[in-house]
Design a protein around this motif. Structure first.
Motif, PDB file in Angstrom:
ATOM      1  N   UNK A 107       0.829  -1.206   0.000  1.00  0.00           N
ATOM      2  CA  UNK A 107       0.000   0.000   0.000  1.00  0.00           C
ATOM      3  C   UNK A 107       0.865   1.258   0.000  1.00  0.00           C
ATOM      4  N   UNK A 108       1.913   1.266   0.802  1.00  0.00           N
ATOM      5  CA  UNK A 108       2.803   2.433   0.869  1.00  0.00           C
ATOM      6  C   UNK A 108       3.472   2.668  -0.479  1.00  0.00           C
ATOM      7  N   UNK A 138      -3.747   6.380  10.976  1.00  0.00           N
ATOM      8  CA  UNK A 138      -2.690   5.390  11.209  1.00  0.00           C
ATOM      9  C   UNK A 138      -1.820   5.199   9.969  1.00  0.00           C
ATOM     10  N   UNK A 139      -2.444   5.233   8.796  1.00  0.00           N
ATOM     11  CA  UNK A 139      -1.668   5.090   7.571  1.00  0.00           C
ATOM     12  C   UNK A 139      -0.745   6.287   7.387  1.00  0.00           C
ATOM     13  N   UNK A 140      -1.247   7.481   7.679  1.00  0.00           N
ATOM     14  CA  UNK A 140      -0.418   8.679   7.579  1.00  0.00           C
ATOM     15  C   UNK A 140       0.756   8.605   8.558  1.00  0.00           C
ATOM     16  N   UNK A 141       0.529   8.053   9.738  1.00  0.00           N
ATOM     17  CA  UNK A 141       1.630   7.871  10.695  1.00  0.00           C
ATOM     18  C   UNK A 141       2.681   6.916  10.130  1.00  0.00           C
ATOM     19  N   UNK A 142       2.227   5.844   9.487  1.00  0.00           N
ATOM     20  CA  UNK A 142       3.153   4.890   8.880  1.00  0.00           C
ATOM     21  C   UNK A 142       3.957   5.554   7.764  1.00  0.00           C
ATOM     22  N   UNK A 177       4.721   8.698   7.515  1.00  0.00           N
ATOM     23  CA  UNK A 177       5.676   9.599   8.173  1.00  0.00           C
ATOM     24  C   UNK A 177       6.834   8.819   8.778  1.00  0.00           C
ATOM     25  N   UNK A 178       6.518   7.734   9.448  1.00  0.00           N
ATOM     26  CA  UNK A 178       7.544   6.912  10.089  1.00  0.00           C
ATOM     27  C   UNK A 178       8.547   6.376   9.064  1.00  0.00           C
ATOM     28  N   UNK A 179       8.053   6.124   7.860  1.00  0.00           N
ATOM     29  CA  UNK A 179       8.900   5.565   6.806  1.00  0.00           C
ATOM     30  C   UNK A 179       9.425   6.644   5.850  1.00  0.00           C
ATOM     31  N   UNK A 180       9.224   7.900   6.244  1.00  0.00           N
ATOM     32  CA  UNK A 180       9.708   9.066   5.479  1.00  0.00           C
ATOM     33  C   UNK A 180       9.143   9.125   4.054  1.00  0.00           C
TER      34      UNK A 180
END
Length: 84
Positions: A27-28, A51-55, A57-60
């Motif tokens: 998905x990312x 939660x997807x937006x956090x993921x 961000x976490x993965x730049x």
């Protein structure tokens, strides 16, 4: 998901991911390539938008996924607003 196809893939154990992580990574990447909208990507990942937006961000990975035309439109709006 209407029109969904079921894909069966084997992931070697040494990669160390489960089905959830595989769906999230897919998905990312599809979102990053602008092949999915944010909503479509969240559905594929099985996450809520926040939660997807956090993921992302976490993965730049940028949450804003605009093409050149969209960016130009947004910049024009900002320019007009700053003139007022």
């Amino acid at each position: 998901m209407s029109g969904a196809r079921v894909l069966k893939i084997s992931i070697p154990g040494y990669i160390g991911i489960d089905e959830y992580e595989a769906r999230l990574l897919l998905a990312i990447e599809l979102y990053r390539e602008a092949r999915l909208t944010l909503k479509q990507a969240t559905d594929l990942a099985g996450l809520c938008v926040e939660d997807f937006m956090r993921e992302l961000s976490r993965r730049r990975v940028s949450v804003i996924n605009w093409d050149e035309r969209e960016l130009e439109r947004e910049l024009k709006v900002v320019e007009e607003l700053t003139r007022e």
